[in-house]
Motif scaffolding. Structure first.
Motif, PDB file in Angstrom:
ATOM      1  N   TRP A  12      14.642   4.673  -5.982  1.00 43.79           N
ATOM      2  CA  TRP A  12      14.685   4.083  -4.659  1.00 43.79           C
ATOM      3  C   TRP A  12      15.178   5.109  -3.636  1.00 43.79           C
ATOM      4  O   TRP A  12      16.052   5.921  -3.931  1.00 43.79           O
ATOM      5  N   ARG A  13      14.621   5.042  -2.437  1.00 42.06           N
ATOM      6  CA  ARG A  13      15.078   5.858  -1.330  1.00 42.06           C
ATOM      7  C   ARG A  13      15.075   5.011  -0.059  1.00 42.06           C
ATOM      8  O   ARG A  13      14.260   4.095   0.099  1.00 42.06           O
ATOM      9  N   THR A  14      15.997   5.321   0.835  1.00 40.41           N
ATOM     10  CA  THR A  14      16.085   4.622   2.116  1.00 40.41           C
ATOM     11  C   THR A  14      15.998   5.658   3.225  1.00 40.41           C
ATOM     12  O   THR A  14      16.777   6.612   3.253  1.00 40.41           O
ATOM     13  N   PHE A  15      15.033   5.496   4.133  1.00 37.97           N
ATOM     14  CA  PHE A  15      14.819   6.455   5.213  1.00 37.97           C
ATOM     15  C   PHE A  15      15.028   5.806   6.571  1.00 37.97           C
ATOM     16  O   PHE A  15      14.636   4.649   6.779  1.00 37.97           O
ATOM     17  N   ARG A  16      15.623   6.535   7.482  1.00 41.57           N
ATOM     18  CA  ARG A  16      15.665   6.078   8.866  1.00 41.57           C
ATOM     19  C   ARG A  16      14.287   6.252   9.479  1.00 41.57           C
ATOM     20  O   ARG A  16      13.694   7.322   9.410  1.00 41.57           O
ATOM     21  N   VAL A  17      13.780   5.180  10.093  1.00 39.99           N
ATOM     22  CA  VAL A  17      12.409   5.191  10.592  1.00 39.99           C
ATOM     23  C   VAL A  17      12.222   6.196  11.723  1.00 39.99           C
ATOM     24  O   VAL A  17      11.152   6.804  11.861  1.00 39.99           O
ATOM     25  N   ASP A  18      13.264   6.415  12.545  1.00 35.66           N
ATOM     26  CA  ASP A  18      13.105   7.361  13.650  1.00 35.66           C
ATOM     27  C   ASP A  18      12.955   8.795  13.167  1.00 35.66           C
ATOM     28  O   ASP A  18      12.593   9.677  13.945  1.00 35.66           O
ATOM     29  N   ARG A  19      13.212   9.052  11.868  1.00 41.68           N
ATOM     30  CA  ARG A  19      13.047  10.394  11.308  1.00 41.68           C
ATOM     31  C   ARG A  19      11.748  10.538  10.522  1.00 41.68           C
ATOM     32  O   ARG A  19      11.524  11.550   9.882  1.00 41.68           O
ATOM     33  N   LEU A  20      10.901   9.506  10.573  1.00 41.81           N
ATOM     34  CA  LEU A  20       9.618   9.533   9.878  1.00 41.81           C
ATOM     35  C   LEU A  20       8.495   9.901  10.841  1.00 41.81           C
ATOM     36  O   LEU A  20       8.538   9.560  12.021  1.00 41.81           O
ATOM     37  N   SER A  21       7.484  10.580  10.318  1.00 46.40           N
ATOM     38  CA  SER A  21       6.321  10.940  11.133  1.00 46.40           C
ATOM     39  C   SER A  21       5.117  11.158  10.217  1.00 46.40           C
ATOM     40  O   SER A  21       5.245  11.149   8.994  1.00 46.40           O
ATOM     41  N   ASP A  22       3.955  11.343  10.830  1.00 41.19           N
ATOM     42  CA  ASP A  22       2.722  11.696  10.107  1.00 41.19           C
ATOM     43  C   ASP A  22       2.419  10.729   8.966  1.00 41.19           C
ATOM     44  O   ASP A  22       2.139  11.143   7.835  1.00 41.19           O
ATOM     45  N   LEU A  23       2.463   9.441   9.255  1.00 44.15           N
ATOM     46  CA  LEU A  23       2.166   8.455   8.209  1.00 44.15           C
ATOM     47  C   LEU A  23       0.679   8.460   7.895  1.00 44.15           C
ATOM     48  O   LEU A  23      -0.159   8.424   8.790  1.00 44.15           O
ATOM     49  N   GLU A  51       0.828  -1.198   0.000  1.00 45.00           N
ATOM     50  CA  GLU A  51       0.000   0.000   0.000  1.00 45.00           C
ATOM     51  C   GLU A  51       0.868   1.255   0.000  1.00 45.00           C
ATOM     52  O   GLU A  51       1.804   1.377   0.790  1.00 45.00           O
ATOM     53  N   ARG A  52       0.564   2.180  -0.892  1.00 39.88           N
ATOM     54  CA  ARG A  52       1.269   3.454  -0.901  1.00 39.88           C
ATOM     55  C   ARG A  52       0.921   4.256   0.350  1.00 39.88           C
ATOM     56  O   ARG A  52      -0.225   4.217   0.821  1.00 39.88           O
ATOM     57  N   VAL A  53       1.891   4.996   0.859  1.00 40.82           N
ATOM     58  CA  VAL A  53       1.660   5.820   2.039  1.00 40.82           C
ATOM     59  C   VAL A  53       2.274   7.199   1.830  1.00 40.82           C
ATOM     60  O   VAL A  53       3.197   7.376   1.029  1.00 40.82           O
ATOM     61  N   ARG A  54       1.749   8.160   2.553  1.00 41.63           N
ATOM     62  CA  ARG A  54       2.346   9.492   2.624  1.00 41.63           C
ATOM     63  C   ARG A  54       3.001   9.630   3.985  1.00 41.63           C
ATOM     64  O   ARG A  54       2.466   9.143   4.986  1.00 41.63           O
ATOM     65  N   LEU A  55       4.136  10.282   4.031  1.00 42.20           N
ATOM     66  CA  LEU A  55       4.818  10.459   5.302  1.00 42.20           C
ATOM     67  C   LEU A  55       5.703  11.699   5.266  1.00 42.20           C
ATOM     68  O   LEU A  55       5.972  12.269   4.212  1.00 42.20           O
ATOM     69  N   THR A  56       6.124  12.109   6.450  1.00 39.35           N
ATOM     70  CA  THR A  56       7.018  13.260   6.598  1.00 39.35           C
ATOM     71  C   THR A  56       8.386  12.760   7.012  1.00 39.35           C
ATOM     72  O   THR A  56       8.497  11.932   7.915  1.00 39.35           O
ATOM     73  N   TYR A  57       9.421  13.266   6.328  1.00 38.89           N
ATOM     74  CA  TYR A  57      10.790  12.859   6.645  1.00 38.89           C
ATOM     75  C   TYR A  57      11.604  14.076   7.047  1.00 38.89           C
ATOM     76  O   TYR A  57      11.596  15.095   6.351  1.00 38.89           O
ATOM     77  N   THR A  58      12.291  13.962   8.167  1.00 38.21           N
ATOM     78  CA  THR A  58      13.161  15.031   8.655  1.00 38.21           C
ATOM     79  C   THR A  58      14.606  14.598   8.479  1.00 38.21           C
ATOM     80  O   THR A  58      15.032  13.596   9.048  1.00 38.21           O
ATOM     81  N   THR A  59      15.363  15.348   7.679  1.00 34.46           N
ATOM     82  CA  THR A  59      16.753  14.984   7.411  1.00 34.46           C
ATOM     83  C   THR A  59      17.622  15.272   8.625  1.00 34.46           C
ATOM     84  O   THR A  59      17.199  15.915   9.595  1.00 34.46           O
ATOM     85  N   ALA A  60      18.867  14.815   8.559  1.00 35.68           N
ATOM     86  CA  ALA A  60      19.803  15.040   9.661  1.00 35.68           C
ATOM     87  C   ALA A  60      20.051  16.526   9.877  1.00 35.68           C
ATOM     88  O   ALA A  60      20.337  16.960  10.996  1.00 35.68           O
ATOM     89  N   SER A  61      19.919  17.327   8.811  1.00 34.09           N
ATOM     90  CA  SER A  61      20.138  18.776   8.922  1.00 34.09           C
ATOM     91  C   SER A  61      18.900  19.524   9.401  1.00 34.09           C
ATOM     92  O   SER A  61      18.942  20.735   9.594  1.00 34.09           O
ATOM     93  N   GLY A  62      17.763  18.796   9.562  1.00 30.40           N
ATOM     94  CA  GLY A  62      16.545  19.429  10.051  1.00 30.40           C
ATOM     95  C   GLY A  62      15.551  19.803   8.976  1.00 30.40           C
ATOM     96  O   GLY A  62      14.471  20.331   9.279  1.00 30.40           O
ATOM     97  N   GLU A  63      15.867  19.528   7.709  1.00 30.21           N
ATOM     98  CA  GLU A  63      14.935  19.835   6.626  1.00 30.21           C
ATOM     99  C   GLU A  63      13.757  18.865   6.670  1.00 30.21           C
ATOM    100  O   GLU A  63      13.935  17.654   6.808  1.00 30.21           O
ATOM    101  N   VAL A  64      12.541  19.399   6.549  1.00 27.40           N
ATOM    102  CA  VAL A  64      11.326  18.589   6.616  1.00 27.40           C
ATOM    103  C   VAL A  64      10.746  18.449   5.212  1.00 27.40           C
ATOM    104  O   VAL A  64      10.536  19.444   4.511  1.00 27.40           O
ATOM    105  N   MET A  65      10.489  17.200   4.815  1.00 26.49           N
ATOM    106  CA  MET A  65       9.981  16.933   3.474  1.00 26.49           C
ATOM    107  C   MET A  65       8.785  15.992   3.538  1.00 26.49           C
ATOM    108  O   MET A  65       8.756  15.065   4.326  1.00 26.49           O
ATOM    109  N   LYS A  66       7.780  16.259   2.693  1.00 27.41           N
ATOM    110  CA  LYS A  66       6.645  15.367   2.529  1.00 27.41           C
ATOM    111  C   LYS A  66       6.956  14.406   1.385  1.00 27.41           C
ATOM    112  O   LYS A  66       7.391  14.823   0.311  1.00 27.41           O
ATOM    113  N   ARG A  67       6.738  13.108   1.610  1.00 24.10           N
ATOM    114  CA  ARG A  67       7.054  12.125   0.580  1.00 24.10           C
ATOM    115  C   ARG A  67       5.864  11.183   0.385  1.00 24.10           C
ATOM    116  O   ARG A  67       5.118  10.899   1.330  1.00 24.10           O
TER     117      ARG A  67
END
Length: 320
Positions: free
Chosen positions: A196-207, A154-170
């Motif tokens: 392909w992208r690989t995200f650290r789960v602890d930086r994900l939110s708002d799924l 299932e496709r999902v929408r989520l928010t990813y916060t990079t190590a530098s603090g940039e917030v992105m919707k994916r």
């Protein structure tokens, strides 16, 4: 719930706690006749529970392991204990079966009553398994939701916060969840980036669940491991620099595969590739993978540059 159903559930609960029950003891525990116990056993068999019976004075009943897992009857304390155990297993960064663990946790917590879920949350905060290297805190709810989305394609929408603090919707198609060292990682296909992208789960939110299904792309376990290894290499390095090679970005990515992440075109036919490591040796190893015959320059800190030059001079002398 009828008396018959209640009694059958009580019988099932007893059968799940002992390997063998004499018929007389079951009848005494339930306050019924042995004939009633036999009828209740038949009802459970019709529901898919494999119950073995042995005749005679020492006879009785035993719950067998079947070809499929029938529904389990759990007490409140048992359900809480299982949820805590699954959380500990997930936080332990299992080497195998990691996704199965969080999927099972998600299924169990999904059906827990609110009061039991609060008990699980409270107890989980106090449970700290030994021998586990500390890592970033990961929400078990987030892990569970990602595991279910991965399983259901299932496709999902989520928010990813990079190590530098940039917030992105994916918007992504989750393909695999994997623990590595101290963190959990999600391998997914990024729909907007078409890659392909690989995200650290602890930086994900708002799924957010989209309820849109997708066809999984072919990716082997070895490729998953490689993507995770690349993601881990993006953590801050003691020695960091860049190699600018006379190779177009598309050709460079085709050659390096997942390891080409982070590369950028500086001009037509030239690509800048970030390199780094815990010391100069790891940088040397990375540079050794640049295709033969492709000229390149390297930008490194002065200390690492000097150390690498001295090591290379000795290597060349040894080769002579």
């Amino acid at each position: 719930m009828s008396d018959t159903t209640t009694r059958a559930l009580s019988l099932l609960n007893l059968l799940q706690t002992h390997r063998h029950w004499p018929g007389t003891e079951l009848a005494g525990r339930l306050g019924v006749t042995e004939r009633t116990v036999r009828r209740d056993v038949e009802r459970l068999r019709e529901l898919g529970y494999r119950i073995e019976s042995t005749p005679g004075a020492a006879g009785g009943y035993r719950l067998e392991a079947g070809s499929a897992v029938p529904p389990l009857l759990l007490t409140d304390d048992e359900a809480v204990a299982m949820a805590i155990g699954l959380r500990v297993a997930a936080s332990g960064r299992l080497l195998s079966g990691a996704e199965t663990t969080v999927t099972a946790l998600a299924k169990l917590e999904q059906v827990l009553p609110a009061a039991l879920r609060r008990r699980v949350n409270a107890l989980a905060e106090t449970v700290q398994p030994t021998g586990i290297r500390s890592g970033a805190a990961v929400s078990s709810e987030m892990l569970g939701e990602l595991a279910l989305a991965t399983r259901d394609h299932e496709r999902v929408r989520l928010t990813y916060t990079t190590a530098s603090g940039e917030v992105m919707k994916r918007r992504v198609e989750p393909h695999a969840l994997a623990p590595a060292e101290r963190h959990w990682y999600l391998l997914c296909w990024d729909i907007e980036r078409d890659d392909w992208r690989t995200f650290r789960v602890d930086r994900l939110s708002d799924l957010e669940h989209t309820r849109v299904l997708f066809t999984p792309r072919d990716v082997t376990p070895e490729q998953v491991d490689e993507f995770i290894a690349v993601a881990r290499s993006w953590s801050p390095q003691a020695v960091a620099g860049a190699a600018v090679m006379d190779l177009g970005l598309d050709d460079m990515r085709a050659y390096f595969g997942p390891w080409g992440q982070g590369a950028q075109s500086v001009e037509p036919g030239r690509t800048s590739w970030p390199v780094g490591g815990s010391d100069f040796r790891e940088v040397m190893y990375a540079l050794a993978w640049i295709p033969a015959g492709v000229p390149y320059t390297v930008d490194l800190p002065d200390e690492a540059r000097s150390t690498m030059r001295e090591a290379l001079v000795r290597m060349l002398a040894a080769l002579e």
